[in-house]
Scaffold this motif. Structure first.
Motif, PDB file in Angstrom:
ATOM      1  N   THR A   1     -11.370  -0.750  24.038  1.00 58.13           N
ATOM      2  CA  THR A   1     -11.474  -0.860  22.573  1.00 58.13           C
ATOM      3  C   THR A   1     -11.287   0.506  21.934  1.00 58.13           C
ATOM      4  OG1 THR A   1     -13.883  -0.584  22.671  1.00 58.13           O
ATOM      5  CG2 THR A   1     -13.049  -2.851  22.609  1.00 58.13           C
ATOM      6  N   VAL A   2     -10.781   0.493  20.716  1.00 57.01           N
ATOM      7  CA  VAL A   2     -10.663   1.700  19.921  1.00 57.01           C
ATOM      8  C   VAL A   2     -11.922   1.836  19.079  1.00 57.01           C
ATOM      9  CG1 VAL A   2      -9.363   2.892  18.128  1.00 57.01           C
ATOM     10  CG2 VAL A   2      -8.153   1.525  19.838  1.00 57.01           C
ATOM     11  N   LYS A   3     -12.611   2.965  19.208  1.00 58.17           N
ATOM     12  CA  LYS A   3     -13.831   3.180  18.440  1.00 58.17           C
ATOM     13  C   LYS A   3     -13.552   3.861  17.102  1.00 58.17           C
ATOM     14  CE  LYS A   3     -17.576   4.466  20.579  1.00 58.17           C
ATOM     15  NZ  LYS A   3     -18.549   5.215  21.440  1.00 58.17           N
ATOM     16  N   GLN A   4     -12.681   4.878  17.138  1.00 57.47           N
ATOM     17  CA  GLN A   4     -12.464   5.661  15.916  1.00 57.47           C
ATOM     18  C   GLN A   4     -11.052   6.241  15.883  1.00 57.47           C
ATOM     19  OE1 GLN A   4     -15.598   8.438  14.391  1.00 57.47           O
ATOM     20  NE2 GLN A   4     -14.032  10.000  14.765  1.00 57.47           N
TER      21      GLN A   4
ATOM     22  N   GLY B   1      -7.886 -17.813  20.429  1.00 56.50           N
ATOM     23  CA  GLY B   1      -7.513 -17.248  21.722  1.00 56.50           C
ATOM     24  C   GLY B   1      -7.867 -15.785  21.888  1.00 56.50           C
ATOM     25  N   LEU B   2      -8.375 -15.170  20.826  1.00 52.45           N
ATOM     26  CA  LEU B   2      -8.643 -13.739  20.874  1.00 52.45           C
ATOM     27  C   LEU B   2     -10.103 -13.425  21.183  1.00 52.45           C
ATOM     28  CD1 LEU B   2      -6.458 -12.519  17.870  1.00 52.45           C
ATOM     29  CD2 LEU B   2      -5.891 -12.621  20.297  1.00 52.45           C
ATOM     30  N   ILE B   3     -10.722 -14.266  21.987  1.00 55.62           N
ATOM     31  CA  ILE B   3     -12.092 -14.008  22.412  1.00 55.62           C
ATOM     32  C   ILE B   3     -12.106 -12.744  23.270  1.00 55.62           C
ATOM     33  CG2 ILE B   3     -14.059 -14.909  23.695  1.00 55.62           C
ATOM     34  CD1 ILE B   3     -13.428 -16.400  21.095  1.00 55.62           C
ATOM     35  N   ASP B   4     -13.009 -11.825  22.921  1.00 59.03           N
ATOM     36  CA  ASP B   4     -13.177 -10.570  23.668  1.00 59.03           C
ATOM     37  C   ASP B   4     -11.941  -9.667  23.594  1.00 59.03           C
ATOM     38  OD1 ASP B   4     -15.731 -11.345  24.450  1.00 59.03           O
ATOM     39  OD2 ASP B   4     -14.974 -12.383  26.217  1.00 59.03           O
ATOM     40  N   VAL B   5     -11.083  -9.886  22.616  1.00 62.40           N
ATOM     41  CA  VAL B   5      -9.929  -9.018  22.399  1.00 62.40           C
ATOM     42  C   VAL B   5     -10.115  -8.287  21.074  1.00 62.40           C
ATOM     43  CG1 VAL B   5      -7.422  -8.882  22.081  1.00 62.40           C
ATOM     44  CG2 VAL B   5      -8.384 -10.579  23.647  1.00 62.40           C
ATOM     45  N   GLN B   6     -10.188  -6.971  21.115  1.00 58.82           N
ATOM     46  CA  GLN B   6     -10.253  -6.226  19.856  1.00 58.82           C
ATOM     47  C   GLN B   6      -8.917  -6.399  19.138  1.00 58.82           C
ATOM     48  OE1 GLN B   6     -10.157  -1.899  19.809  1.00 58.82           O
ATOM     49  NE2 GLN B   6     -11.745  -1.849  18.238  1.00 58.82           N
ATOM     50  N   THR B   7      -8.995  -6.836  17.889  1.00 54.62           N
ATOM     51  CA  THR B   7      -7.797  -7.149  17.121  1.00 54.62           C
ATOM     52  C   THR B   7      -7.845  -6.428  15.791  1.00 54.62           C
ATOM     53  OG1 THR B   7      -7.802  -9.358  18.130  1.00 54.62           O
ATOM     54  CG2 THR B   7      -6.375  -9.035  16.230  1.00 54.62           C
ATOM     55  N   ILE B   8      -6.729  -5.806  15.435  1.00 54.44           N
ATOM     56  CA  ILE B   8      -6.637  -5.076  14.168  1.00 54.44           C
ATOM     57  C   ILE B   8      -5.489  -5.693  13.381  1.00 54.44           C
ATOM     58  CG2 ILE B   8      -6.334  -2.818  13.088  1.00 54.44           C
ATOM     59  CD1 ILE B   8      -7.390  -1.634  15.793  1.00 54.44           C
ATOM     60  N   ILE B   9      -5.818  -6.255  12.229  1.00 56.94           N
ATOM     61  CA  ILE B   9      -4.891  -7.081  11.459  1.00 56.94           C
ATOM     62  C   ILE B   9      -4.625  -6.443  10.100  1.00 56.94           C
ATOM     63  CG2 ILE B   9      -4.548  -9.353  10.414  1.00 56.94           C
ATOM     64  CD1 ILE B   9      -6.587 -10.466  12.431  1.00 56.94           C
ATOM     65  N   THR B  10      -3.369  -6.427   9.680  1.00 56.12           N
ATOM     66  CA  THR B  10      -3.043  -6.051   8.303  1.00 56.12           C
ATOM     67  C   THR B  10      -2.677  -7.309   7.525  1.00 56.12           C
ATOM     68  OG1 THR B  10      -0.664  -5.716   8.665  1.00 56.12           O
ATOM     69  CG2 THR B  10      -2.116  -3.837   9.071  1.00 56.12           C
ATOM     70  N   THR B  11      -3.112  -7.347   6.269  1.00 62.07           N
ATOM     71  CA  THR B  11      -2.842  -8.489   5.407  1.00 62.07           C
ATOM     72  C   THR B  11      -3.007  -8.064   3.957  1.00 62.07           C
ATOM     73  OG1 THR B  11      -3.555 -10.745   4.850  1.00 62.07           O
ATOM     74  CG2 THR B  11      -5.256  -9.224   5.592  1.00 62.07           C
TER      75      THR B  11
ATOM     76  N   VAL C   1      -5.774  -3.872  23.401  1.00 64.68           N
ATOM     77  CA  VAL C   1      -6.018  -3.974  21.965  1.00 64.68           C
ATOM     78  C   VAL C   1      -4.804  -4.643  21.335  1.00 64.68           C
ATOM     79  CG1 VAL C   1      -6.449  -2.681  19.836  1.00 64.68           C
ATOM     80  CG2 VAL C   1      -7.434  -1.889  22.011  1.00 64.68           C
ATOM     81  N   LEU C   2      -5.049  -5.585  20.432  1.00 67.56           N
ATOM     82  CA  LEU C   2      -3.957  -6.319  19.789  1.00 67.56           C
ATOM     83  C   LEU C   2      -3.808  -5.868  18.344  1.00 67.56           C
ATOM     84  CD1 LEU C   2      -1.830  -8.567  19.957  1.00 67.56           C
ATOM     85  CD2 LEU C   2      -3.623 -10.196  19.318  1.00 67.56           C
ATOM     86  N   LEU C   3      -2.586  -5.478  17.982  1.00 66.00           N
ATOM     87  CA  LEU C   3      -2.259  -5.057  16.621  1.00 66.00           C
ATOM     88  C   LEU C   3      -1.392  -6.136  15.979  1.00 66.00           C
ATOM     89  CD1 LEU C   3      -1.225  -1.345  17.398  1.00 66.00           C
ATOM     90  CD2 LEU C   3      -3.524  -2.251  16.978  1.00 66.00           C
ATOM     91  N   LEU C   4      -1.859  -6.700  14.878  1.00 68.05           N
ATOM     92  CA  LEU C   4      -1.130  -7.760  14.177  1.00 68.05           C
ATOM     93  C   LEU C   4      -0.726  -7.262  12.796  1.00 68.05           C
ATOM     94  CD1 LEU C   4      -3.386 -10.865  15.011  1.00 68.05           C
ATOM     95  CD2 LEU C   4      -1.396 -10.040  16.255  1.00 68.05           C
ATOM     96  N   ASP C   5       0.549  -7.034  12.598  1.00 69.00           N
ATOM     97  CA  ASP C   5       1.032  -6.468  11.340  1.00 69.00           C
ATOM     98  C   ASP C   5       1.648  -7.552  10.464  1.00 69.00           C
ATOM     99  OD1 ASP C   5       1.695  -4.686   9.363  1.00 69.00           O
ATOM    100  OD2 ASP C   5       3.509  -3.960  10.350  1.00 69.00           O
ATOM    101  N   ASP C   6       0.842  -8.061   9.536  1.00 72.87           N
ATOM    102  CA  ASP C   6       1.316  -9.029   8.540  1.00 72.87           C
ATOM    103  C   ASP C   6       1.980 -10.244   9.187  1.00 72.87           C
ATOM    104  OD1 ASP C   6       1.626  -9.910   5.904  1.00 72.87           O
ATOM    105  OD2 ASP C   6       3.654  -9.102   5.757  1.00 72.87           O
TER     106      ASP C   6
END
Length: 373
Positions: free
Chosen positions: A2-5, A332-342, A311-316
């Motif tokens: 995971t990304v902390k900072q 499906g993203l259980i236990d997957v750190q996900t960073i989403i832009t919207t 880590v999953l990055l979801l861009d729009d």
């Protein structure tokens, strides 16, 4: 992992900003052109050393400044690690991993695994062979450091051979090209072997996801296309010998045309839906479903090799998926750190049982939001 900072200094439209991510879903929202995708770009650079939008690091420098820094803290195998990417105009770029300077940005690869899913990911389904080769190469470089070395060596040999072929008017490079072909067959054969193994494994995961998404109505298949017939039980030597034979038989044709005609630099892999080529016969909805299943297959592939989910990055991308596919992805993203832009935070009010953090982005300023509902 995971990304902390993440800290951005003079990166794109950010002067100096720090963002602390949660371990679950992180939503970056705000109007267009405010800097949401810039955050994902910085994260991706921290994982790969490359931007998904430009090959020129100068494009990443904030206006009227001379360089940028991207500083990241990530938990990998239950230990905190630091990754820094720095670029100074006219002095170059370098990375630091846990405080140790690395001159080659490629040394970052494999330290932190990230998967980037954007509307452009659809090009893997419907675009050119070059897009698909890049997709599989990035995946292999993040999970197999040996592959990165092999790919670099192969590309250099092909580059030099291409120059020689174009300038070999009197046959003065014939002996050199023969020596290069011996080396090209070794590195190229290994590339074909690793690509075959990766595509076969992705195919198994992808088939499962397609059946799950469509309720067993549709079936997918990935078929690797290279310079020889595929023997899934074959080892590296098979691909090496096949390429060497191809190069020897085609040497005169390559000289006549002045191009490198044989090798994995011309590879492709077809993605079929119900035995039909997805580029030609699938609807946009079906192509989006294939792209979604491919991204989830990537998650399983990386986890199987690295022992941790990337880590999953979801861009729009949520705007590209209908409601049922959005729900399938998020479930499906259980236990997957996900960073989403919207652009719309309200789209995620229905996501339950997940750690969710929201950040409002406006003109290069990051504001952490507390959901009181």
């Amino acid at each position: 992992m995971t990304v902390k900072q993440l800290e951005l200094i003079n990166f794109r439209n950010y002067s100096k900003q720090t963002i602390a991510f949660g371990e679950g879903i992180n939503i970056l929202y705000g109007q267009n052109a405010q800097g949401k995708t810039n955050i994902l770009e910085a994260l991706y650079i921290s994982a790969t050393g490359k931007s998904h939008r430009t090959n020129n690091y100068r494009d990443l420098i904030r206006h009227d400044t001379k360089g940028f820094e991207v500083n990241l803290i990530a938990t990998i195998a239950e230990r905190d690690n630091t990754i820094a990417v720095k670029y100074i105009f006219d002095m170059g770029k370098y990375a630091e991993i846990n405080g140790v300077k690395r001159e080659k940005l490629s040394d970052i690869l494999g330290t932190l695994n990230m998967i980037f899913f954007s509307p452009e990911t659809l090009e893997v389904i419907k675009g050119s062979p070059a897009v698909r080769r890049r997709f599989i190469d990035i995946l292999l470089c993040q999970t197999n450091r040996q592959y990165l070395h092999i790919l670099k060596r192969y590309n250099l040999l092909i580059k030099n051979k291409s120059i020689a072929l174009k300038n070999d008017k009197n046959g003065k490079f014939s002996d050199t090209i023969s020596v290069w072909n011996d080396q090209i067959s070794i590195y190229g054969g290994k590339i074909a072997y690793y690509r075959m193994k990766a595509i076969n494994e992705l195919n198994l995961y992808m088939k499962r996801e397609i059946k799950s998404i469509t309720g067993n109505i549709e079936d997918s298949n990935m078929e690797y296309k290279t310079y020889c017939s595929i023997d899934e039980s074959a080892e590296q030597d098979y691909f090496i010998s096949k390429l060497l034979d191809k190069l020897k038989k085609g040497q005169e044709k390559e000289k006549r045309i002045g191009q490198c005609l044989y090798g994995p630099h011309r590879d492709d892999f077809e993605i079929l839906l119900n035995n039909m080529n997805s580029r030609q016969y699938c609807s946009q909805g079906q192509q989006r479903t294939l792209a979604l299943s491919l991204i989830i297959a990537e998650l399983f592939y990386v986890e199987n090799i690295k022992g941790e989910k990337p880590v999953l990055l979801l861009d729009d991308v949520m705007s590209e998926l209908d409601q049922s596919r959005q729900e399938y992805l998020l479930k499906g993203l259980i236990d997957v750190q996900t960073i989403i832009t919207t652009t719309d935070e309200l789209s995620y009010h229905n996501v339950k049982n997940r750690d969710i953090q929201k950040f409002y982005i406006e003109n290069g300023i990051i504001i952490s939001k507390v959901d009181l509902n």
